[in-house]
Design a protein around this motif. Structure first.
Motif, PDB file in Angstrom:
ATOM      1  N   UNK A  70       9.318   4.327  -4.216  1.00 43.13           N
ATOM      2  CA  UNK A  70      10.180   4.097  -5.380  1.00 43.13           C
ATOM      3  C   UNK A  70      10.898   2.754  -5.276  1.00 43.13           C
ATOM      4  N   UNK A  71      11.363   2.427  -4.084  1.00 40.28           N
ATOM      5  CA  UNK A  71      12.033   1.143  -3.877  1.00 40.28           C
ATOM      6  C   UNK A  71      11.070  -0.016  -4.093  1.00 40.28           C
ATOM      7  N   UNK A 130       0.797  -1.235   0.000  1.00 42.71           N
ATOM      8  CA  UNK A 130       0.000   0.000   0.000  1.00 42.71           C
ATOM      9  C   UNK A 130       0.827   1.282   0.000  1.00 42.71           C
ATOM     10  N   UNK A 131       2.141   1.168   0.121  1.00 43.91           N
ATOM     11  CA  UNK A 131       2.984   2.360   0.226  1.00 43.91           C
ATOM     12  C   UNK A 131       2.788   3.343  -0.931  1.00 43.91           C
ATOM     13  N   UNK A 132       2.635   2.906  -2.172  1.00 45.48           N
ATOM     14  CA  UNK A 132       2.449   3.878  -3.252  1.00 45.48           C
ATOM     15  C   UNK A 132       1.164   4.704  -3.137  1.00 45.48           C
ATOM     16  N   UNK A 165     -11.338   0.205  -3.166  1.00 45.33           N
ATOM     17  CA  UNK A 165     -11.558  -0.870  -4.137  1.00 45.33           C
ATOM     18  C   UNK A 165     -10.514  -0.856  -5.259  1.00 45.33           C
ATOM     19  N   UNK A 166     -10.175   0.313  -5.762  1.00 48.96           N
ATOM     20  CA  UNK A 166      -9.203   0.417  -6.858  1.00 48.96           C
ATOM     21  C   UNK A 166      -7.823  -0.045  -6.405  1.00 48.96           C
ATOM     22  N   UNK A 167      -7.392   0.402  -5.224  1.00 51.34           N
ATOM     23  CA  UNK A 167      -6.091  -0.013  -4.689  1.00 51.34           C
ATOM     24  C   UNK A 167      -6.073  -1.517  -4.444  1.00 51.34           C
ATOM     25  N   UNK A 168      -7.162  -2.009  -3.888  1.00 52.79           N
ATOM     26  CA  UNK A 168      -7.291  -3.442  -3.603  1.00 52.79           C
ATOM     27  C   UNK A 168      -7.102  -4.254  -4.880  1.00 52.79           C
ATOM     28  N   UNK A 169      -7.716  -3.817  -5.975  1.00 54.00           N
ATOM     29  CA  UNK A 169      -7.629  -4.528  -7.255  1.00 54.00           C
ATOM     30  C   UNK A 169      -6.211  -4.490  -7.823  1.00 54.00           C
ATOM     31  N   UNK A 170      -5.551  -3.339  -7.741  1.00 52.83           N
ATOM     32  CA  UNK A 170      -4.176  -3.202  -8.236  1.00 52.83           C
ATOM     33  C   UNK A 170      -3.257  -4.182  -7.497  1.00 52.83           C
ATOM     34  N   UNK A 171      -3.392  -4.235  -6.182  1.00 52.99           N
ATOM     35  CA  UNK A 171      -2.569  -5.138  -5.370  1.00 52.99           C
ATOM     36  C   UNK A 171      -2.893  -6.593  -5.695  1.00 52.99           C
ATOM     37  N   UNK A 172      -4.156  -6.910  -5.743  1.00 54.83           N
ATOM     38  CA  UNK A 172      -4.590  -8.284  -6.042  1.00 54.83           C
ATOM     39  C   UNK A 172      -4.050  -8.749  -7.399  1.00 54.83           C
TER      40      UNK A 172
END
Length: 151
Positions: free
Chosen positions: A30-31, A14-16, A62-69
């Protein structure tokens, strides 16, 4: 030489999405993105677990969750709920160091997955975990070591 295997906890994933105006957050972001690229280029192995999925499913965005998933597809190792008893026993020992339950389960899963590194941005984990069975570090610290080892 075997590829290094990493496990990212949910605060790392979730850092980004955190406030990038703080230099530490920006550098860790960035890392983390660079580490993801190393995974995509098959220079690192990624492990994840049922706890990673559980916590990500509880992400209110929801959007962040999908990107990570969507990134989980690049993992080569998955610690599933069938290994829960082994993980729970190891997590109990980790909790004795003052670790929160979910954090202890993440660490136990990473150890069960035979990861070389557990990557986190959580200061509580970074300060408390002192065992030698896995390297616990920030994404920035990991890249510092990784780049030296692979120069």
């Amino acid at each position: 030489m075997r590829k290094k295997r990493v496990y990212l906890d949910n605060c790392c994933y979730n850092r980004p999405f955190d406030d990038q105006s703080q230099i530490r957050v920006f550098l860790e972001t960035q890392a983390k993105i660079h580490i993801q690229n190393l995974i995509l280029c098959d220079r690192l192995e990624l492990a994840y677990s049922y706890m990673t999925i559980f916590e990500n499913c509880n992400n209110p965005n929801k959007a962040n969750r999908k990107i990570i998933e969507d990134f989980f597809v690049y993992a080569t190792v998955f610690v599933d709920p069938n290994q829960e008893e082994i993980v729970e026993n190891r997590a109990e020992k980790i909790k004795s160091q003052g670790m929160k339950n979910k954090d202890a389960i993440h660490l136990a899963c990473a150890i069960e997955a035979k990861c070389d590194y557990f990557l986190t941005t959580d200061d509580g984990i970074l300060k408390r975990y002192a065992e030698k069975d896995i390297q616990v570090c920030t994404p920035v610290e990991f890249l510092t070591v990784y780049e030296v080892e692979n120069a």
